[in-house]
Design a protein around this motif. Structure first.
Motif, PDB file in Angstrom:
ATOM      1  N   LYS A   1       1.042  -1.544   0.054  1.00 31.48           N
ATOM      2  CA  LYS A   1      -0.211   0.160   0.020  1.00 31.48           C
ATOM      3  C   LYS A   1       0.914   1.465   0.238  1.00 31.48           C
ATOM      4  O   LYS A   1       0.118   2.325  -0.383  1.00 31.48           O
ATOM      5  N   MET A   2       1.786   1.175   0.772  1.00 32.90           N
ATOM      6  CA  MET A   2       2.867   2.530   1.077  1.00 32.90           C
ATOM      7  C   MET A   2       3.129   2.412  -0.402  1.00 32.90           C
ATOM      8  O   MET A   2       3.723   4.110  -1.032  1.00 32.90           O
ATOM      9  N   VAL A   3       3.840   1.325  -1.079  1.00 33.64           N
ATOM     10  CA  VAL A   3       4.421   0.738  -2.528  1.00 33.64           C
ATOM     11  C   VAL A   3       3.336   2.303  -3.430  1.00 33.64           C
ATOM     12  O   VAL A   3       4.132   2.769  -4.055  1.00 33.64           O
ATOM     13  N   SER A   4       2.622   1.922  -3.781  1.00 34.91           N
ATOM     14  CA  SER A   4       1.450   2.064  -4.448  1.00 34.91           C
ATOM     15  C   SER A   4       1.339   3.546  -4.407  1.00 34.91           C
ATOM     16  O   SER A   4       1.218   4.430  -5.081  1.00 34.91           O
ATOM     17  N   SER A   5       1.027   4.294  -2.740  1.00 33.70           N
ATOM     18  CA  SER A   5       1.453   5.760  -3.205  1.00 33.70           C
ATOM     19  C   SER A   5       2.466   6.194  -3.239  1.00 33.70           C
ATOM     20  O   SER A   5       2.307   8.036  -3.782  1.00 33.70           O
ATOM     21  N   TYR A   6       3.397   5.995  -3.072  1.00 32.04           N
ATOM     22  CA  TYR A   6       5.106   6.596  -3.495  1.00 32.04           C
ATOM     23  C   TYR A   6       4.763   6.432  -4.674  1.00 32.04           C
ATOM     24  O   TYR A   6       4.899   7.631  -5.527  1.00 32.04           O
ATOM     25  N   ALA A   7       4.579   5.882  -5.175  1.00 37.86           N
ATOM     26  CA  ALA A   7       4.156   5.461  -6.705  1.00 37.86           C
ATOM     27  C   ALA A   7       2.907   6.348  -7.273  1.00 37.86           C
ATOM     28  O   ALA A   7       3.423   7.252  -8.730  1.00 37.86           O
ATOM     29  N   SER A   8       2.027   6.802  -7.155  1.00 39.25           N
ATOM     30  CA  SER A   8       1.595   7.469  -6.865  1.00 39.25           C
ATOM     31  C   SER A   8       1.585   8.671  -7.001  1.00 39.25           C
ATOM     32  O   SER A   8       1.363  10.196  -8.017  1.00 39.25           O
ATOM     33  N   ILE A   9       2.860   9.543  -6.221  1.00 40.62           N
ATOM     34  CA  ILE A   9       3.532  10.247  -6.222  1.00 40.62           C
ATOM     35  C   ILE A   9       4.474  11.141  -7.674  1.00 40.62           C
ATOM     36  O   ILE A   9       4.183  12.000  -7.882  1.00 40.62           O
ATOM     37  N   PHE A  10       5.512   9.851  -7.194  1.00 42.99           N
ATOM     38  CA  PHE A  10       6.089   9.765  -8.493  1.00 42.99           C
ATOM     39  C   PHE A  10       5.517   9.779 -10.079  1.00 42.99           C
ATOM     40  O   PHE A  10       5.804  10.890 -10.559  1.00 42.99           O
ATOM     41  N   VAL A  11       4.649   9.344 -10.266  1.00 42.16           N
ATOM     42  CA  VAL A  11       4.403   9.681 -11.354  1.00 42.16           C
ATOM     43  C   VAL A  11       3.212  11.619 -12.174  1.00 42.16           C
ATOM     44  O   VAL A  11       3.732  11.661 -12.830  1.00 42.16           O
TER      45      VAL A  11
END
Length: 460
Positions: free
Chosen positions: A282-292
Motif C-alpha cells: 500500500k505504501m509503495v502504491s502511494s509513493y508511486a502515485s506521487i512519483f507519477v
C-alpha cells in the motif's frame, strides 16, 4: 404528489422499498419528496433520529438536500437561517449515532449546498467551526463538510449563474488559509482516533486539488511538516492520505503554472523512504502515485524551458522506480509519462541533441517494460479483455507513442534476445512484443525487423 403525507406512511413505504423494492412505493416516495410537506416530515424524522433505522434517516437527509437544491432560492432569508440551524443540530445528533457516516455525509452535503446557494460560505464556515469544535464526533462531522465542499462547489456550483459561481469561488479562495488553520489545530488529537489525521489530510487534498489552497500557502506551515514527516519516516497511519495531498499539490501546480522548489526537493528526497517500504504494497502504491504525478507535472511545466534537463533527468529516474519495483497494475499508472515525453519530442529533428538526452532512461524503460509484460508461467497466452491483456494493450500504445525515441542499438539488443534459442519463451515473446510495437518508427528497417521477429517466433 398527493394532497397529504404523514410520517408513518413514509416510513412504511421506505421499509417496503428497503426489504423488497417496489415501483409503486418508489413512485410514492418520489411524489413525497416533491411535496411541500416533505420539509416538516423529514425534519421530524431527523429530530427523532434514535427512533428510526439508518435507511430512513439517510432518505430524510437526501430529501432535504433535494429540497434545498430545488427550493432554497425561493425561501426568505429568515427561513433559510432556520433550516441551517436545524441542519446543524441534526448533524450534531447524527455524529453521536453508531455507524452513521452515510447520514453525516448527507447532512454535510445539505449544509454545503445551502452555503453555496446563499453565497454565505465565509460566515457559515466560521459559525460551523465554532459550533462543532467541542467534541470529537462533531469535529469529525465538520471535517466531513470541509472535505466535501470543494467538490460540491465544482459540481453543484457549476449549475449556477456565472456571477454567483465567481462569488462562491472567491469566498472559497479567501477561506483557504482559514481551513489550513482549522485542520492544523486538529492534527495529532488523540481523541479523534486513528482517522483524525487522515481526515485532516483528506480535507487539505480536496481544497488543494481545486486550487482553493495554494502550494505556497502550505510551505511553512506545521501541516506541511507533518505531511513530510509521514511520508519520509514512513508512518503507516495516514500515509495514503498524505500522499494524496502531494498529488493534489501537483494538480494545483499545473493550474497555477508553477511548482514550489521546496515541494520538488521534498519529493526527490522520498526515494529512500520508498526503497525502505518495498515490502509494504500500500505504501509503495502511494509513493508511486506521487512519483507519477510529480513526473507528469514537471515535464509539462518545464516544456520549452532551457537548462532544465538535469532536473528532468532526476524526475524521470525517480519515475523509473515504478516499473523497476512495482507490479504491473501499478506500473500502468506511469505509462502516460513516456507517451508525454514522446509527444513532446515527436517533431524534433533526428539531429536535434534534445532527442538524445533521454536515451539512457528510454533504454531502461524498455528493459523494465519487457519484464512487466512477461506472460504468466502457467499459461502461454492471456485471455482477451483480461486485466493483464488490457495492460499489454496500453503498453503497446505507449511504445507506439514514444518509439521514435528508441535507438537503433536498443532495437538490436532486443532482437538479439528474441533470436537467442537459449532464452526462455516468455523473454522471446516479450522482446518480440516490444519490437512489433516500435518498428513502425524504423521505416527503412521495418521489413527486415518483421522478418527477423517472425523467424524468432517460428523457430520456437
Amino acid at each position: 404528489y398527493r394532497d397529504s403525507y404523514n410520517i408513518a406512511e413514509v416510513c412504511e413505504a421506505l421499509d417496503s422499498m428497503y426489504v423488497k423494492g417496489s415501483s409503486e412505493m418508489d413512485k410514492y416516495l418520489h411524489g413525497f419528496q416533491q411535496s411541500p410537506e416533505a420539509w416538516d416530515i423529514v425534519d421530524e424524522m431527523l429530530f427523532d433520529c434514535k427512533e428510526h433505522p439508518m435507511h430512513v434517516l439517510v432518505f430524510a437527509g437526501s430529501t432535504l438536500r433535494l429540497k434545498i437544491r430545488q427550493e432554497a432560492n425561493t425561501l426568505i432569508p429568515e427561513l433559510l437561517l432556520t433550516i441551517r440551524d436545524g441542519l446543524t443540530i441534526h448533524l450534531q445528533h447524527a455524529a453521536w449515532l453508531p455507524n452513521a457516516r452515510p447520514l453525516v455525509v448527507q447532512l454535510a452535503l445539505c449544509l454545503a449546498d445551502l452555503g453555496i446557494l446563499t453565497s454565505s460560505l465565509t460566515h457559515e464556515l466560521a459559525a460551523l467551526e465554532v459550533r462543532l469544535r467541542y467534541c470529537p464526533e462533531h469535529i469529525l462531522a465538520l471535517l466531513e463538510i470541509l472535505k466535501m465542499l470543494p467538490e460540491e462547489v465544482a459540481t453543484f456550483g457549476a449549475q449556477l449563474n456565472i456571477d454567483h459561481m465567481n462569488r462562491v469561488v472567491n469566498m472559497m479562495r479567501y477561506q483557504g488559509p482559514n481551513v489550513i488553520r482549522v485542520i492544523e489545530s486538529y492534527l495529532g488529537r488523540e481523541d479523534l482516533g486513528p482517522e483524525g489525521n487522515s481526515e485532516c489530510f483528506r480535507v487539505c487534498a480536496s481544497w488543494t486539488r481545486r486550487s482553493f489552497i495554494k502550494g505556497n500557502q502550505l510551505m511553512n506551515r506545521v501541516f506541511f511538516k507533518r505531511i513530510v514527516e509521514v511520508l519520509t519516516t514512513p508512518v503507516a497511519e495516514g500515509h495514503e492520505e498524505a500522499a494524496d495531498v502531494v498529488v493534489a499539490l501537483m494538480e494545483e501546480a499545473l493550474l497555477s503554472g508553477s511548482l514550489e522548489m521546496k515541494i520538488f526537493d521534498m519529493i526527490i528526497n522520498l526515494e529512500g523512504a520508498f526503497l525502505m517500504s518495498l515490502d509494504k504494497p500500500k505504501m509503495v502504491s502511494s509513493y508511486a502515485s506521487i512519483f507519477v504525478s510529480f513526473c507528469e507535472t514537471t515535464l509539462k511545466l518545464s516544456r520549452g524551458h532551457e537548462r532544465v534537463y538535469e532536473l528532468r533527468m532526476q524526475v524521470l529516474e525517480l519515475a523509473l522506480h515504478v516499473p523497476r519495483f512495482c507490479q504491473w497494475p501499478v506500473v500502468e499508472t506511469c505509462l502516460g509519462i513516456w507517451s508525454l515525453l514522446g509527444e513532446e519530442l515527436k517533431y524534433k529533428e533526428d539531429s536535434d541533441p534534445e532527442k538524445y538526452i533521454y536515451d539512457d532512461v528510454v533504454d531502461e524503460f524498455l528493459q523494465l517494460v519487457c519484464n512487466q509484460i512477461l506472460l504468466p508461467d502457467s499459461v502461454e497466452t492471456i485471455s482477451p479483455g483480461s486485466p493483464q491483456d488490457v495492460f499489454r494493450v496500453l503498453v503497446a500504445e505507449t511504445l507506439n507513442d514514444m518509439g521514435h525515441l528508441v535507438r537503433a542499438d536498443s532495437i538490436q539488443q532486443l532482437l538479439n534476445i528474441a533470436c537467442n534459442p537459449q532464452n526462455e519463451w516468455v523473454k522471446v515473446e516479450a522482446c518480440s512484443f516490444v519490437l512489433i510495437n516500435v518498428m513502425n518508427h524504423f521505416p527503412d528497417h521495418k521489413k527486415q525487423l518483421a522478418i527477423d521477429v517472425l523467424n524468432a517466433i517460428i523457430d520456437r
